[in-house]
Design a protein around this motif. Sequence first.
Motif, PDB file in Angstrom:
ATOM      1  N   GLU A  23     -15.899  -6.015 -11.863  1.00 66.54           N
ATOM      2  CA  GLU A  23     -17.155  -6.240 -12.561  1.00 66.54           C
ATOM      3  C   GLU A  23     -17.957  -7.357 -11.911  1.00 66.54           C
ATOM      4  O   GLU A  23     -19.128  -7.482 -12.139  1.00 66.54           O
ATOM      5  N   GLU A  24     -17.298  -8.188 -11.145  1.00 66.67           N
ATOM      6  CA  GLU A  24     -17.943  -9.372 -10.596  1.00 66.67           C
ATOM      7  C   GLU A  24     -18.838  -9.044  -9.401  1.00 66.67           C
ATOM      8  O   GLU A  24     -18.331  -8.661  -8.349  1.00 66.67           O
ATOM      9  N   PRO A  25     -20.154  -9.216  -9.537  1.00 65.96           N
ATOM     10  CA  PRO A  25     -21.035  -8.951  -8.401  1.00 65.96           C
ATOM     11  C   PRO A  25     -20.620  -9.718  -7.136  1.00 65.96           C
ATOM     12  O   PRO A  25     -20.701  -9.179  -6.037  1.00 65.96           O
ATOM     13  N   LYS A  26     -20.164 -10.956  -7.303  1.00 64.43           N
ATOM     14  CA  LYS A  26     -19.781 -11.737  -6.123  1.00 64.43           C
ATOM     15  C   LYS A  26     -18.615 -11.102  -5.377  1.00 64.43           C
ATOM     16  O   LYS A  26     -18.545 -11.163  -4.160  1.00 64.43           O
ATOM     17  N   ASP A  27     -17.693 -10.491  -6.128  1.00 60.47           N
ATOM     18  CA  ASP A  27     -16.568  -9.809  -5.493  1.00 60.47           C
ATOM     19  C   ASP A  27     -17.077  -8.704  -4.572  1.00 60.47           C
ATOM     20  O   ASP A  27     -16.617  -8.549  -3.450  1.00 60.47           O
ATOM     21  N   ILE A  28     -18.030  -7.943  -5.094  1.00 62.88           N
ATOM     22  CA  ILE A  28     -18.576  -6.821  -4.329  1.00 62.88           C
ATOM     23  C   ILE A  28     -19.348  -7.332  -3.112  1.00 62.88           C
ATOM     24  O   ILE A  28     -19.282  -6.748  -2.037  1.00 62.88           O
ATOM     25  N   ILE A  29     -20.092  -8.426  -3.291  1.00 59.98           N
ATOM     26  CA  ILE A  29     -20.843  -8.986  -2.166  1.00 59.98           C
ATOM     27  C   ILE A  29     -19.888  -9.444  -1.063  1.00 59.98           C
ATOM     28  O   ILE A  29     -20.097  -9.163   0.115  1.00 59.98           O
ATOM     29  N   VAL A  30     -18.802 -10.112  -1.454  1.00 59.39           N
ATOM     30  CA  VAL A  30     -17.808 -10.557  -0.479  1.00 59.39           C
ATOM     31  C   VAL A  30     -17.196  -9.341   0.225  1.00 59.39           C
ATOM     32  O   VAL A  30     -17.095  -9.292   1.447  1.00 59.39           O
ATOM     33  N   LEU A  31     -16.837  -8.342  -0.567  1.00 60.74           N
ATOM     34  CA  LEU A  31     -16.259  -7.121  -0.014  1.00 60.74           C
ATOM     35  C   LEU A  31     -17.243  -6.446   0.946  1.00 60.74           C
ATOM     36  O   LEU A  31     -16.870  -5.992   2.027  1.00 60.74           O
TER      37      LEU A  31
END
Length: 175
Positions: A5-13
Amino acid sequence: MTGMEEPKDIIVLGAIKNGTKKFDKIAKAAKIDPKELNEILEKLEERGFISVEEKKSFFGKKVEIQVTEKGSSEVDQRVHELQEKWGTMSAIYKSGDKKKLKQHLDDNKSILPMMMFFGVMDIMMFSMMFSMLGMSMGDYVPAESMPEDMDAGTDGADAGAGDMDGGGFDFDIGF
């Protein structure tokens, strides 16, 4: 929604998927401080979205972070969702329904930086949405998430009368 759910996780990925393999470069690309990045990377590795390889070289150990097949399809899936949401947002904007547009922006506030990062939005139209609502992009998007080539008036000078010139964005064209 899959487990992220974390946008930052997706950005890092996304940064890793785009070929950024070194910790400090990922931190810079995703605009995240190292301590937080460390936590995110641990979470991503736990979920099997990335693999961390230590390569021994002449100069010592070098850590490379790779996106896994699972991580790669997670990014594709999320970018697809973002594109659909942007499509909806654009349609609402074009219909001129301010109330509905504001509601949609409010509902999707957390993913706006992600939309910018993956380039799924038309920045020009995005800024016109805020203009239509008489708001500044800075009300929704943290300054560090703004595209590099755009200064959306987050220098504090946008309070009050300066915004009356119909829009109030200054683009740094870089001449």
